[in-house]
Motif scaffolding. Structure first.
Motif, PDB file in Angstrom:
ATOM      1  N   ILE A  13      44.960  46.169  44.696  1.00  0.00           N
ATOM      2  CA  ILE A  13      43.505  46.103  44.678  1.00  0.00           C
ATOM      3  C   ILE A  13      43.009  45.455  43.391  1.00  0.00           C
ATOM      4  CG2 ILE A  13      41.371  47.441  44.839  1.00  0.00           C
ATOM      5  CD1 ILE A  13      42.940  49.588  46.351  1.00  0.00           C
ATOM      6  N   GLY A  14      43.613  45.829  42.271  1.00  0.00           N
ATOM      7  CA  GLY A  14      43.162  45.313  40.990  1.00  0.00           C
ATOM      8  C   GLY A  14      43.252  43.800  40.887  1.00  0.00           C
ATOM      9  N   SER A  15      44.307  43.202  41.428  1.00  0.00           N
ATOM     10  CA  SER A  15      44.441  41.744  41.347  1.00  0.00           C
ATOM     11  C   SER A  15      43.375  41.050  42.187  1.00  0.00           C
ATOM     12  CB  SER A  15      45.843  41.311  41.800  1.00  0.00           C
ATOM     13  OG  SER A  15      46.098  41.668  43.144  1.00  0.00           O
ATOM     14  N   HIS A  16      43.051  41.630  43.344  1.00  0.00           N
ATOM     15  CA  HIS A  16      41.970  41.061  44.156  1.00  0.00           C
ATOM     16  C   HIS A  16      40.628  41.204  43.434  1.00  0.00           C
ATOM     17  CE1 HIS A  16      44.995  41.210  47.380  1.00  0.00           C
ATOM     18  NE2 HIS A  16      44.214  40.379  48.045  1.00  0.00           N
ATOM     19  N   ALA A  17      40.443  42.321  42.732  1.00  0.00           N
ATOM     20  CA  ALA A  17      39.214  42.492  41.958  1.00  0.00           C
ATOM     21  C   ALA A  17      39.131  41.455  40.849  1.00  0.00           C
ATOM     22  CB  ALA A  17      39.139  43.902  41.385  1.00  0.00           C
ATOM     23  N   CYS A  18      40.251  41.152  40.203  1.00  0.00           N
ATOM     24  CA  CYS A  18      40.254  40.130  39.156  1.00  0.00           C
ATOM     25  C   CYS A  18      39.841  38.779  39.720  1.00  0.00           C
ATOM     26  CB  CYS A  18      41.630  40.038  38.504  1.00  0.00           C
ATOM     27  SG  CYS A  18      42.022  41.412  37.383  1.00  0.00           S
ATOM     28  N   LYS A  19      40.317  38.447  40.897  1.00  0.00           N
ATOM     29  CA  LYS A  19      39.926  37.180  41.518  1.00  0.00           C
ATOM     30  C   LYS A  19      38.430  37.165  41.803  1.00  0.00           C
ATOM     31  CE  LYS A  19      40.847  33.955  45.256  1.00  0.00           C
ATOM     32  NZ  LYS A  19      41.764  33.533  46.343  1.00  0.00           N
ATOM     33  N   ALA A  20      37.911  38.271  42.341  1.00  0.00           N
ATOM     34  CA  ALA A  20      36.479  38.344  42.637  1.00  0.00           C
ATOM     35  C   ALA A  20      35.648  38.262  41.365  1.00  0.00           C
ATOM     36  CB  ALA A  20      36.175  39.637  43.393  1.00  0.00           C
ATOM     37  N   LEU A  21      36.107  38.887  40.295  1.00  0.00           N
ATOM     38  CA  LEU A  21      35.399  38.817  39.019  1.00  0.00           C
ATOM     39  C   LEU A  21      35.367  37.388  38.492  1.00  0.00           C
ATOM     40  CD1 LEU A  21      36.819  42.030  37.317  1.00  0.00           C
ATOM     41  CD2 LEU A  21      34.382  41.582  37.734  1.00  0.00           C
ATOM     42  N   ALA A  22      36.512  36.712  38.540  1.00  0.00           N
ATOM     43  CA  ALA A  22      36.570  35.336  38.051  1.00  0.00           C
ATOM     44  C   ALA A  22      35.623  34.437  38.836  1.00  0.00           C
ATOM     45  CB  ALA A  22      38.001  34.815  38.124  1.00  0.00           C
ATOM     46  N   ARG A  23      35.586  34.623  40.132  1.00  0.00           N
ATOM     47  CA  ARG A  23      34.680  33.829  40.962  1.00  0.00           C
ATOM     48  C   ARG A  23      33.212  34.109  40.627  1.00  0.00           C
ATOM     49  NH1 ARG A  23      36.746  33.176  47.218  1.00  0.00           N
ATOM     50  NH2 ARG A  23      38.091  31.370  46.787  1.00  0.00           N
ATOM     51  N   ALA A  24      32.944  35.322  40.173  1.00  0.00           N
ATOM     52  CA  ALA A  24      31.568  35.701  39.840  1.00  0.00           C
ATOM     53  C   ALA A  24      31.197  35.316  38.416  1.00  0.00           C
ATOM     54  CB  ALA A  24      31.390  37.199  40.050  1.00  0.00           C
ATOM     55  N   GLY A  25      32.104  34.664  37.683  1.00  0.00           N
ATOM     56  CA  GLY A  25      31.794  34.183  36.352  1.00  0.00           C
ATOM     57  C   GLY A  25      32.238  35.078  35.219  1.00  0.00           C
ATOM     58  N   PHE A  26      33.013  36.123  35.518  1.00  0.00           N
ATOM     59  CA  PHE A  26      33.541  37.012  34.483  1.00  0.00           C
ATOM     60  C   PHE A  26      34.959  36.590  34.103  1.00  0.00           C
ATOM     61  CE2 PHE A  26      30.427  39.449  36.885  1.00  0.00           C
ATOM     62  CZ  PHE A  26      29.659  40.031  35.884  1.00  0.00           C
ATOM     63  N   THR A  27      35.399  37.063  32.947  1.00  0.00           N
ATOM     64  CA  THR A  27      36.795  36.897  32.555  1.00  0.00           C
ATOM     65  C   THR A  27      37.500  38.238  32.696  1.00  0.00           C
ATOM     66  OG1 THR A  27      36.273  35.161  30.954  1.00  0.00           O
ATOM     67  CG2 THR A  27      38.393  36.276  30.710  1.00  0.00           C
ATOM     68  N   PRO A  28      38.362  38.401  33.717  1.00  0.00           N
ATOM     69  CA  PRO A  28      39.069  39.672  33.878  1.00  0.00           C
ATOM     70  C   PRO A  28      40.315  39.733  33.009  1.00  0.00           C
ATOM     71  CG  PRO A  28      39.582  38.221  35.711  1.00  0.00           C
ATOM     72  CD  PRO A  28      38.631  37.461  34.820  1.00  0.00           C
ATOM     73  N   VAL A  29      40.444  40.805  32.248  1.00  0.00           N
ATOM     74  CA  VAL A  29      41.650  41.056  31.462  1.00  0.00           C
ATOM     75  C   VAL A  29      42.397  42.196  32.137  1.00  0.00           C
ATOM     76  CG1 VAL A  29      42.586  41.779  29.244  1.00  0.00           C
ATOM     77  CG2 VAL A  29      40.573  40.286  29.323  1.00  0.00           C
ATOM     78  N   ALA A  30      43.550  41.897  32.698  1.00  0.00           N
ATOM     79  CA  ALA A  30      44.339  42.916  33.395  1.00  0.00           C
ATOM     80  C   ALA A  30      45.110  43.751  32.381  1.00  0.00           C
ATOM     81  CB  ALA A  30      45.295  42.259  34.377  1.00  0.00           C
ATOM     82  N   PHE A  31      44.875  45.061  32.395  1.00  0.00           N
ATOM     83  CA  PHE A  31      45.632  45.992  31.551  1.00  0.00           C
ATOM     84  C   PHE A  31      46.530  46.777  32.491  1.00  0.00           C
ATOM     85  CE2 PHE A  31      46.476  49.924  29.308  1.00  0.00           C
ATOM     86  CZ  PHE A  31      46.665  49.510  27.990  1.00  0.00           C
ATOM     87  N   ASP A  32      47.852  46.596  32.362  1.00  0.00           N
ATOM     88  CA  ASP A  32      48.761  47.140  33.372  1.00  0.00           C
ATOM     89  C   ASP A  32      50.134  47.364  32.743  1.00  0.00           C
ATOM     90  OD1 ASP A  32      50.443  47.366  35.862  1.00  0.00           O
ATOM     91  OD2 ASP A  32      48.573  46.758  36.834  1.00  0.00           O
ATOM     92  N   ASN A  33      50.789  48.455  33.109  1.00  0.00           N
ATOM     93  CA  ASN A  33      52.147  48.692  32.606  1.00  0.00           C
ATOM     94  C   ASN A  33      53.217  48.107  33.530  1.00  0.00           C
ATOM     95  OD1 ASN A  33      52.298  50.483  34.764  1.00  0.00           O
ATOM     96  ND2 ASN A  33      52.401  52.333  33.497  1.00  0.00           N
ATOM     97  N   LEU A  34      52.789  47.514  34.643  1.00  0.00           N
ATOM     98  CA  LEU A  34      53.669  46.850  35.608  1.00  0.00           C
ATOM     99  C   LEU A  34      54.669  47.799  36.259  1.00  0.00           C
ATOM    100  CD1 LEU A  34      54.367  43.394  33.910  1.00  0.00           C
ATOM    101  CD2 LEU A  34      52.497  44.063  35.431  1.00  0.00           C
ATOM    102  N   SER A  35      54.362  49.081  36.274  1.00  0.00           N
ATOM    103  CA  SER A  35      55.244  50.029  36.958  1.00  0.00           C
ATOM    104  C   SER A  35      55.170  49.854  38.474  1.00  0.00           C
ATOM    105  CB  SER A  35      54.887  51.465  36.575  1.00  0.00           C
ATOM    106  OG  SER A  35      53.559  51.774  36.954  1.00  0.00           O
ATOM    107  N   THR A  36      54.010  49.505  38.973  1.00  0.00           N
ATOM    108  CA  THR A  36      53.856  49.203  40.399  1.00  0.00           C
ATOM    109  C   THR A  36      53.169  47.865  40.620  1.00  0.00           C
ATOM    110  OG1 THR A  36      51.772  50.459  40.500  1.00  0.00           O
ATOM    111  CG2 THR A  36      53.792  51.635  41.090  1.00  0.00           C
ATOM    112  N   GLY A  37      52.634  47.266  39.565  1.00  0.00           N
ATOM    113  CA  GLY A  37      51.978  45.977  39.688  1.00  0.00           C
ATOM    114  C   GLY A  37      52.962  44.828  39.487  1.00  0.00           C
TER     115      GLY A  37
END
Length: 327
Positions: A13-37
């Motif tokens: 879900i978070g990666s799709h949200a990042c795409k939607a944010l970028a399209r809306a003109g925001f800069t998404p910074v993903a904070f993730d430990n990559l345990s499941t991402g």
């Protein structure tokens, strides 16, 4: 550009949200430990690899990127696992959220969009759940999410922290443009499990019970397309940035689909049979769980354009035939 810290931004879900944010003109910074991402899913802004139980890592990301808001997805989310190991769920979900909230306040970040869950309502079978339904969680997953909602309220009262909270059930589908999709290890969700069976990656889909008081005897659940869900979170962010009041929104169809209806739709979309094994009921499975979204539609202007069952399965099937991410 305006920066938003997205916890769990490498996840489904978070990666799709990042795409939607970028399209809306925001800069998404993903904070993730990559345990499941998946690092490969971080395509629309920088990745800060860190754990929410590490307050120093959160502080460093806040200081480096100076976000105007936090969008919080990161959490342990398997209901069965939360019943077997509740301590881990409380420690990770609530402890991590508390670190995040305290760091946000310390760095002057006063806007939080929180991805909660309809699991906070517990087993209230056969009713349409909305924002006014009493919350009665029956497992540590739902309990920890409800507790985070309460913590956000407390910090709102004491520090002026503002929040939009989303509650929803099952998320399905994949980015219609094919850049992102659903891939969990292990996989537990109905639609990807079904498509794995269709593709021959597992012997069969197990259907747990067919004697429920629903229209065909199988459990009925609500689904929302991941792209529609991501768009709702962007609308929630804009709501806060426009200075509007704290709000809770439920996201769902208000009707839902049975397991057999999902299987029938898969046959129509893929033109392949779904190998099925009938199993016994699972303990704790409610007959029908659905959520309404009238408030989100009327107040946020949310339009779930992709959440037909055929599109959710079709987009997931297109993704399932791609290589995806491999560890």
């Amino acid at each position: 550009m305006t920066t938003v810290l997205v916890t769990g931004g490498a996840g489904y879900i978070g990666s799709h949200a990042c795409k939607a944010l970028a399209r809306a003109g925001f800069t998404p910074v993903a904070f993730d430990n990559l345990s499941t991402g998946w690092a490969e899913a971080v395509r629309f802004g920088p990745l800060e690899r860190g754990d929410l139980l590490d307050r120093a890592a959160i502080d460093a990301a806040m200081e480096k990127h100076r976000p105007v808001a936090v969008m919080h997805f990161a959490a342990l989310s398997l209901v069965g696992e939360s019943m077997q190991d509740p301590g881990r769920y409380w420690r990770v979900n609530l402890g991590g959220a508390l670190n995040l909230i305290e760091s946000a306040v310390a760095h002057g970040v006063k806007n939080v969009v929180f991805s909660s869950t309809c699991a906070t309502y517990g087993d209230q079978d056969g009713v349409v759940l909305d924002e006014d339904t009493p919350q009665r969680p029956i497992n540590a997953y739902g309990g920890s999410k409800r507790a985070i909602e309460e913590v956000l309220g407390d910090f709102g009262a004491s520090h002026g922290l503002r929040r939009v909270i989303f509650r929803y059930f099952n998320v399905a589908g994949a980015d219609p443009e094919g850049e992102l999709g659903e891939q969990h290890q292990p996989e537990t969700h109905l639609i990807p499990l079904m498509l794995e069976a269709v593709a021959g990656k597992r012997p069969a889909l197990t259907v747990f019970g067919e004697d429920y008081p629903t229209r065909d005897g199988t459990c009925l659940r609500d689904y929302v397309h991941v792209t529609d869900l991501a768009q709702a979170h962007v609308l929630g962010l804009r709501w806060l940035l426009e200075g509007k009041e704290d709000r809770v929104f439920c996201l769902g169809s208000g009707t839902g689909f049975t397991v057999k209806e999902v299987i029938a739709a898969s046959r129509a979309v893929t033109n392949r049979e779904v190998p099925v094994v009938m199993g016994a009921r699972r303990a704790g499975d409610a007959a029908a769980l659905v959520s309404g979204s009238r408030r989100a539609v009327e107040e946020l202007g949310w339009e779930p354009q992709h959440s037909s069952l055929r599109q959710m399965i079709g987009d997931a099937w297109a993704w399932a035939q791609k290589p995806g991410y491999q560890r």
